[in-house]
Scaffold this active site. Structure first.
Site, PDB file in Angstrom:
ATOM      1  CD  GLU A  75     -27.786 -11.187  29.257  1.00 48.27           C
ATOM      2  OE1 GLU A  75     -28.933 -10.578  29.237  1.00 48.27           O
ATOM      3  OE2 GLU A  75     -27.787 -12.298  29.631  1.00 48.27           O
ATOM      4  CD  GLU A 125     -24.330 -12.519  32.667  1.00 46.59           C
ATOM      5  OE1 GLU A 125     -25.634 -12.625  32.842  1.00 46.59           O
ATOM      6  OE2 GLU A 125     -23.894 -11.316  32.371  1.00 46.59           O
TER       7      GLU A 125
HETATM    8  O1  AHR Z   1     -26.641 -11.673  36.299  1.00 48.48           O
HETATM    9  C1  AHR Z   1     -27.738 -10.816  36.216  1.00 48.48           C
HETATM   10  C2  AHR Z   1     -27.915 -10.396  34.925  1.00 48.48           C
HETATM   11  O2  AHR Z   1     -28.333 -11.493  34.053  1.00 48.48           O
HETATM   12  C3  AHR Z   1     -26.964  -9.699  34.064  1.00 48.48           C
HETATM   13  O3  AHR Z   1     -26.617  -8.605  34.369  1.00 48.48           O
HETATM   14  C4  AHR Z   1     -27.184  -9.906  32.472  1.00 48.48           C
HETATM   15  O4  AHR Z   1     -26.072  -9.799  31.928  1.00 48.48           O
HETATM   16  C5  AHR Z   1     -28.000 -11.166  32.732  1.00 48.48           C
HETATM   17  O5  AHR Z   1     -29.329 -11.126  32.035  1.00 48.48           O
END
Ligand code: AHR
Length: 521
Positions: free
Chosen positions: A202, A324
């Site tokens: 991110e 994710e």
């Molecule tokens: O999964 C929780 C968080 O969500 C992670 O650390 C991040 O990459 C995303 O914003």
């Protein structure tokens, strides 16, 4: 963390399905399904069933790793109960150590005797002590115990190219270099297999607040120095965008070499708004349907990014890594908000099934997906409380879908599809995915999104002579039915009755359920 999710609105574009009728009253819907076993498509990569475990709350500490001296039964510090449960999921890959944590993680803090490892602050998640007791050696111990593969997320946000390159060398060097010797001194002789390496996380936000173009240049610089011996070169994944965004895929798919994937993130939020997301349990039906509606947006988001990839990378070597995904609810009352602990209900089970059914349609470009996260964090497989452990409805869906790992996609089509509607939100009543298993059987997954109406399915299969079928169904009485330490079996799979007559397969899907069956010839 700022994110934007569009307002809920009714659109048929997301669903790729034609809604021909509406349901009213509570009744069984008759649905004819045609399965084209004679038109096998691409392989459904096992990596779509990946996991993600971050140094976050009790995701690793307590949830997976308790240390050798713990009174909780453990193997070299790993909880025996959790490891045994995870083994049953045949996890293909685990992403670690973050998440946002990755871009503040310095790998040298997590090697060598535990007593010498520095205690740092986990600044992202609760501002708590990070003891570094779980480091590279512990992670690979877990990977090898589970028979899975490693997806390392490197630190581009606060680390140097040298630090990143040396971590990869430490893990993979097979010669007599200083780093290989250090690894041996720390107890590991042979190099580990690093299958995937992510260059930051991110980077539009917690990974450094960069622009796509700035990161694209930085990616090229860091990736240049990520070298490993022949036969142990990881696939390199650039940190991409999220939600509906395509600008990151646009900038990164122009990179000509040293790149195998672009990550993308999408979290499902009942309200569609980050400040007040919605509760994990005790939610109204309005949030049941909005959650299902919102999770299905991933279909359109993947399509948009795939179109960019097709345009900029027609040779097809760059994949999308949805590393994710999952539900994200408001913090549970009384819990540390930064630990992202949430209950997991039947709704999460349907979310998981819907996502898998969508992922299967994107296998050409979607090379990996990792649910966030494995234990105690967000849409977890497992929840723990000290020595107690419970399997979530999401865990059961992952287990039910194991036969889809590396199976061959086969298309299917409903003759018509009623919609389930509440207020101004509509979703198709049933979502289905079909494949040919490695053993040559037809496997079929079905989610009934409607919490009121059952669905009577009659499936005919072209190019396959069905003789018998068996399978299991996951359902419960309440929309928010969930498992607790006291009552761990409220939501668990049960056998489902499937009839095969003259090659036609019929079964009744309970309202709000997930079903997976295997059809044998
Ligand atoms: O999964 C929780 C968080 O969500 C992670 O650390 C991040 O990459 C995303 O914003």
């Amino acid at each position: 963390m700022e994110k934007t999710i569009g307002f809920i609105r009714v659109t048929t574009a997301v669903f790729c399905l034609v809604f021909l009728s509406n349901t009213s009253g509570f009744a069984a819907t008759q649905l004819d399904l045609s399965i084209q076993a004679d038109k096998p498509g691409l392989k459904i990569s096992k990596y779509l069933y990946g996991q993600f475990a971050e140094h976050l709350g009790h995701g690793i500490y307590e949830g997976i790793w308790v240390g050798k001296k713990s009174s909780i039964p453990n193997t070299r510090g790993f909880r025996k109960d959790v490891v045994a449960a995870l083994e049953a999921l045949q996890i293909p890959v685990i992403r670690w150590p973050g998440g946002c944590f990755a871009d503040e993680y310095h790998w040298r803090d997590g090697i060598g005797p535990a007593k010498n490892r520095p205690v740092k602050i986990n600044t992202h998640w609760g501002w708590v002590d990070e003891t570094n007791a779980f480091g590279t050696h512990e992670f690979f111990d877990l990977v090898e115990m589970l028979g899975t593969e490693a997806y390392i997320a490197g630190n581009i946000g606060s680390g140097t190219p040298r630090e990143m390159a040396e971590w990869l060398e430490y893990m993979t060097a097979d010669g007599n270099t200083e780093l290989a010797k250090l690894r041996r001194k720390n107890g590991r002789d042979k190099p580990w297999k690093v299958s995937f390496f992510g260059v930051g996380n991110e980077t539009w936000g917690c990974g450094g607040n960069m622009t796509p173009q700035y990161y694209a240049d930085l990616y090229k610089r860091y990736a240049t120095f990520l070298k490993a011996p022949d036969g142990n070169r990881p696939k390199k994944v650039a940190s991409g965008g999220n939600d509906a965004h395509t600008d990151w895929t646009e900038a990164l798919s122009g990179i000509k070499w040293n790149i195998d994937g672009i990550s993308h993130h999408y979290y499902t939020i009942p309200s569609g708004e980050w400040p007040v997301k919605g509760k994990s349990t005790g939610f109204p039906e309005k949030e049941w349907i909005s959650t299902l509606f919102n999770t299905m947006k991933i279909d359109g988001y993947l399509k948009r990014n795939e179109e960019v990839l097709e345009k900029n990378n027609p040779q097809g070597n760059i994949g999308l890594y949805l590393d994710e995904w999952g539900t994200w609810y408001d913090p549970e009352p009384g819990r540390e908000p930064g630990f992202l602990y949430q209950q997991n209900s039947l709704r999460d089970a349907v979310v998981a099934a819907l996502n898998f059914n969508i992922f299967h349609q994107h296998v050409k470009r979607l090379h990996m997906a990792n649910i966030a996260q494995t234990v105690n964090v967000l849409q977890a497989m497992i929840l723990t409380d000290k020595e107690k452990m419970v399997l979530t409805p999401t865990y059961h869906v992952f287990k039910m879908y194991v036969p889809f790992q590396d199976a061959t996609f086969i298309p299917n089509q409903f003759k018509s599809m009623p919609k389930y509607t509440l207020g101004d939100v509509s979703v198709p009543q049933v979502s289905a995915s079909t494949a040919l298993s490695k053993e040559g059987n037809v496997i079929m997954a079905l989610a009934n999104l409607d919490p009121h109406n059952t669905a009577q399915i009659t499936a005919s299969i072209q190019g396959f002579s069905a003789k018998s079928a068996k399978g299991s169904v996951l359902t419960a009485d309440a929309l928010d039915a969930h498992n607790t330490f006291e009552k761990p079996d409220i939501v668990k799979p049960a056998p489902i009755d499937v009839k095969v007559q003259k090659g036609k397969v019929s079964l009744e899907l309970p309202a709000k359920s997930v079903t997976v069956i295997t059809i044998l010839k």
